[in-house]
Scaffold this motif. Structure first.
Motif, short mmCIF file in Angstrom:
data_model
loop_
_atom_site.label_atom_id
_atom_site.label_comp_id
_atom_site.label_asym_id
_atom_site.label_seq_id
_atom_site.Cartn_x
_atom_site.Cartn_y
_atom_site.Cartn_z
N MET A 1 -2.32 8.43 2.01
CA MET A 1 -2.08 8.74 0.61
C MET A 1 -3.29 9.45 0.04
N THR A 2 -3.01 10.31 -0.87
CA THR A 2 -4.09 10.99 -1.55
C THR A 2 -4.56 10.15 -2.73
N GLU A 3 -5.35 10.74 -3.56
CA GLU A 3 -5.86 10.02 -4.72
C GLU A 3 -4.71 9.48 -5.57
N LEU A 4 -4.90 8.30 -6.09
CA LEU A 4 -3.85 7.68 -6.91
C LEU A 4 -4.04 8.02 -8.38
N THR A 5 -2.92 8.02 -9.09
CA THR A 5 -2.90 8.20 -10.54
C THR A 5 -2.11 7.03 -11.13
N SER A 44 -1.31 -6.63 -7.53
CA SER A 44 -2.48 -5.86 -7.92
C SER A 44 -3.67 -6.28 -7.08
N ILE A 45 -4.42 -5.29 -6.60
CA ILE A 45 -5.61 -5.57 -5.80
C ILE A 45 -6.76 -4.69 -6.30
N PRO A 46 -8.00 -5.08 -6.00
CA PRO A 46 -9.12 -4.22 -6.37
C PRO A 46 -9.03 -2.87 -5.65
N SER A 47 -9.41 -1.80 -6.32
CA SER A 47 -9.33 -0.47 -5.71
C SER A 47 -10.19 -0.37 -4.46
N GLU A 48 -11.28 -1.13 -4.39
CA GLU A 48 -12.12 -1.13 -3.18
C GLU A 48 -11.35 -1.67 -1.98
N PHE A 53 -8.34 -0.61 3.07
CA PHE A 53 -7.08 -0.68 3.81
C PHE A 53 -6.67 0.71 4.31
N ILE A 54 -6.69 1.70 3.43
CA ILE A 54 -6.30 3.06 3.80
C ILE A 54 -7.21 3.59 4.90
N ASN A 55 -8.51 3.39 4.77
CA ASN A 55 -9.45 3.87 5.78
C ASN A 55 -9.23 3.17 7.12
N ALA A 56 -8.88 1.90 7.10
CA ALA A 56 -8.66 1.15 8.35
C ALA A 56 -7.37 1.57 9.06
N THR A 57 -6.41 2.11 8.32
CA THR A 57 -5.13 2.46 8.94
C THR A 57 -5.03 3.93 9.33
N LYS A 58 -6.02 4.72 9.01
CA LYS A 58 -6.00 6.14 9.38
C LYS A 58 -6.14 6.29 10.89
#
Length: 61
Positions: A1-5, A44-48, A53-58
């Motif tokens: 995913m790209t940056e979230l809005t 809801s989770i902290p953005s960190e 999570f995203i970095n670990a699944t790439k």
């Protein structure tokens, strides 16, 4: 995913629309829901945590 809005975003790699969706729900908070249940519950989770999570699944390039 790209940056979230503030708008719900689904992964471009989701198959047949069955995926999770995520959005920024505050300055440091990401909200996640099941794309099949758009009116259902979300978490809801902290953005960190989301970034980790995203970095670990790439996939490695």
């Amino acid at each position: 995913m790209t940056e979230l809005t503030a708008h719900w975003k689904k992964s471009s790699k989701s198959a047949q629309g069955n995926c999770v969706e995520a959005r920024l729900s505050g300055p440091n908070t990401v909200e996640i829901r099941d794309s099949k249940l758009p009116n259902g519950p979300s978490i809801s989770i902290p953005s960190e945590s989301w970034t980790a999570f995203i970095n670990a699944t790439k996939s490695p390039n």
